[in-house]
Write a protein that holds these residues in place. Structure first.
Motif, PDB file in Angstrom:
ATOM      1  N   VAL A 102      47.624  52.589  41.115  1.00 45.32           N
ATOM      2  CA  VAL A 102      47.126  51.596  42.070  1.00 45.32           C
ATOM      3  C   VAL A 102      47.591  52.007  43.462  1.00 45.32           C
ATOM      4  O   VAL A 102      48.707  52.497  43.634  1.00 45.32           O
ATOM      5  N   GLU A 146      34.293  50.564  43.646  1.00 44.69           N
ATOM      6  CA  GLU A 146      35.049  50.346  42.416  1.00 44.69           C
ATOM      7  C   GLU A 146      34.135  49.994  41.245  1.00 44.69           C
ATOM      8  O   GLU A 146      34.465  50.268  40.090  1.00 44.69           O
ATOM      9  N   SER A 191      42.750  54.080  41.393  1.00 46.21           N
ATOM     10  CA  SER A 191      41.976  53.022  42.034  1.00 46.21           C
ATOM     11  C   SER A 191      42.087  53.057  43.552  1.00 46.21           C
ATOM     12  O   SER A 191      43.135  53.375  44.102  1.00 46.21           O
ATOM     13  N   LYS A 192      41.005  52.683  44.234  1.00 47.69           N
ATOM     14  CA  LYS A 192      41.025  52.502  45.681  1.00 47.69           C
ATOM     15  C   LYS A 192      41.805  51.243  46.073  1.00 47.69           C
ATOM     16  O   LYS A 192      42.308  51.120  47.192  1.00 47.69           O
ATOM     17  N   VAL A 193      41.896  50.279  45.170  1.00 45.49           N
ATOM     18  CA  VAL A 193      42.640  49.042  45.419  1.00 45.49           C
ATOM     19  C   VAL A 193      44.128  49.370  45.537  1.00 45.49           C
ATOM     20  O   VAL A 193      44.699  50.017  44.666  1.00 45.49           O
ATOM     21  N   ALA A 194      44.800  48.927  46.630  1.00 47.53           N
ATOM     22  CA  ALA A 194      44.303  48.095  47.698  1.00 47.53           C
ATOM     23  C   ALA A 194      44.558  48.783  49.045  1.00 47.53           C
ATOM     24  O   ALA A 194      45.134  48.217  49.951  1.00 47.53           O
ATOM     25  N   LEU A 201      40.413  47.201  54.039  1.00 48.63           N
ATOM     26  CA  LEU A 201      40.352  46.173  53.003  1.00 48.63           C
ATOM     27  C   LEU A 201      38.927  45.658  52.860  1.00 48.63           C
ATOM     28  O   LEU A 201      38.341  45.140  53.809  1.00 48.63           O
ATOM     29  N   ALA A 219      36.419  43.677  49.682  1.00 47.26           N
ATOM     30  CA  ALA A 219      36.296  43.127  48.338  1.00 47.26           C
ATOM     31  C   ALA A 219      34.916  42.519  48.166  1.00 47.26           C
ATOM     32  O   ALA A 219      34.316  42.037  49.134  1.00 47.26           O
ATOM     33  N   TYR A 229      43.234  41.157  50.737  1.00 45.57           N
ATOM     34  CA  TYR A 229      44.127  41.915  49.857  1.00 45.57           C
ATOM     35  C   TYR A 229      44.211  41.248  48.485  1.00 45.57           C
ATOM     36  O   TYR A 229      44.063  41.901  47.443  1.00 45.57           O
ATOM     37  N   MET A 253      41.111  41.777  46.467  1.00 48.93           N
ATOM     38  CA  MET A 253      41.022  43.116  45.889  1.00 48.93           C
ATOM     39  C   MET A 253      41.893  43.241  44.642  1.00 48.93           C
ATOM     40  O   MET A 253      41.486  43.839  43.633  1.00 48.93           O
ATOM     41  N   VAL A 254      43.093  42.677  44.688  1.00 48.73           N
ATOM     42  CA  VAL A 254      43.989  42.753  43.528  1.00 48.73           C
ATOM     43  C   VAL A 254      43.416  41.960  42.356  1.00 48.73           C
ATOM     44  O   VAL A 254      43.485  42.404  41.196  1.00 48.73           O
ATOM     45  N   LEU A 306      40.860  44.046  40.786  1.00 48.71           N
ATOM     46  CA  LEU A 306      41.470  45.080  39.950  1.00 48.71           C
ATOM     47  C   LEU A 306      41.865  44.513  38.589  1.00 48.71           C
ATOM     48  O   LEU A 306      41.696  45.179  37.559  1.00 48.71           O
TER      49      LEU A 306
END
Length: 364
Positions: A51, A218, A244-247, A251, A253, A272, A275-276, A279
């Motif tokens: 991550v 994603e 993953s590109k997150v986070a 930013l 989403a 943020y 995005m999490v 994920l």
């Protein structure tokens, strides 16, 4: 099945450690196999997840007092049934940690600073063997999906050159999630979505032009991982690396995730957390597919961050546009709600001090 979660980021010798753990587990579980070929066929699958810029306090299992800002139910459940590594350290920035994992060496022996993908040093010297090449010798099918960030100065430095059968990747530190254009770094007091760099999106050994601009990046990574799992020959062990590109910045989403956190006033934190949460759903989808295909009970999953979350100042506003914004489409970085690109803010490493770029606990 074994699930490990590293709560800071990957151990400097993670490549050798993970490979040793797999081989040890295989030796114990299959010590009575009739032949070396039978033992090899039963080696566990490995799903390794890195991550990007994951904050210590941005997961539910690190929150004694629960908050609706942090919604990671699937990750929390995986931790409960696995092993949590809370004294697990990495470098304070992306490239050294990722180079360490891919090479199995301490960053001081590989690289200790951020470098661009075309850097002459190539992040990992050509004479160093990559983990995918080692896994292939053990009979694994090897695939990489997501951020690379360990060089592309020559074909030998790319995922294919390092031993991955296939990859769907971007080579640089970050990119824009809808255009797949290179992220050129954070801005200061920039009100509009900046003009991005070149398109940085690659399918193994060629441009991923057939996928570029088709939606949130994603989701594209998800579809590739599902394709890999459904097409995998289960007579062979699988090594699937998901970066993953997150986070990481900028930013971005999906709008439905942004709306779930509309109660957070501050743009960076809201995006943020969105995005999490995305994920968390992404990992539920992928691990669920492992289960449906009957692969999960013979899978080693490891999840880690490459460094701590960023906690710098905002130094400017985020940008918010909707689908009515001129020129908006599936491959544009406008028209999809809020995008943050000024400064690097939004993560939370409490109770640790510092964050990304820092050698305090919050950064490593």
């Amino acid at each position: 099945k074994l699930w490990l979660v590293a709560s800071s980021a990957p151990n400097y010798a993670m490549a050798l450690w993970a490979a040793s753990l797999v081989l040890a587990a295989a030796a114990v579980a299959h010590g009575n196999a009739d032949s070396p070929q039978a033992s090899k066929a039963r080696l566990p699958h490995i799903f390794f997840v890195v991550v990007d810029d994951f904050g210590w306090a941005n997961v539910g299992y690190h929150r004694e007092v629960k908050t609706e800002e942090v919604q990671t139910p699937h990750i929390d459940a995986l931790v409960k049934e696995g092993i949590e590594l809370n004294r697990h350290y990495v470098h304070m920035s992306c490239t050294p940690t990722r180079s360490s994992f891919q090479s199995g060496r301490l960053p001081v022996h590989v690289i200790t600073a951020l470098v661009g993908p075309c850097d002459g040093n190539g992040a990992i010297p050509r004479n160093m063997t990559g983990i995918a090449a080692v896994m292939k010798k053990a009979g694994y099918a090897t695939h990489q999906v997501g951020k690379w960030d360990v060089g592309m100065a020559t074909p030998h430095h790319t995922p294919k050159g390092r031993g991955y059968d296939t990859s769907l990747t971007y080579f640089s530190h970050g990119n824009w999630m809808y255009s797949e254009a290179e992220w050129l770094g954070s801005y200061v007091e920039e009100p509009n979505v900046p003009q991005p760099g070149i398109i940085d999106f690659w399918d193994t050994d060629r441009p991923a032009s057939h996928l570029n601009g088709t939606g949130y990046e994603e989701y594209i990574f998800r579809d590739r991982m599902l394709e890999i799992l459904h097409n995998h020959d289960q007579s062979k062990p699988l090594f699937l690396q998901y970066d993953s590109k997150v986070a990481h910045y900028p930013l971005q989403a999906p709008l439905e995730y942004q709306k779930k956190f509309s109660f957070i006033d501050q743009d960076n934190r809201r995006t943020y957390h969105a995005m999490v949460n995305f994920l968390d759903d992404q990992l539920e989808n992928i691990t669920g597919t492992f289960k449906k295909l009957g692969m999960w009970d013979n899978t080693l999953m490891v999840l880690s961050s490459d460094n701590g979350g960023y906690v710098r100042a905002e130094v400017g506003p985020c940008n918010t546009t909707d689908e009515s914004f001129p020129g908006t489409g599936p491959g544009t970085d406008t028209g999809h709600g809020t995008t943050c690109f000024n400064g690097e803010a939004g993560a939370n490493n409490y109770p640790h001090r510092g964050g990304k770029y820092s050698n305090f606990e919050g950064g490593i």
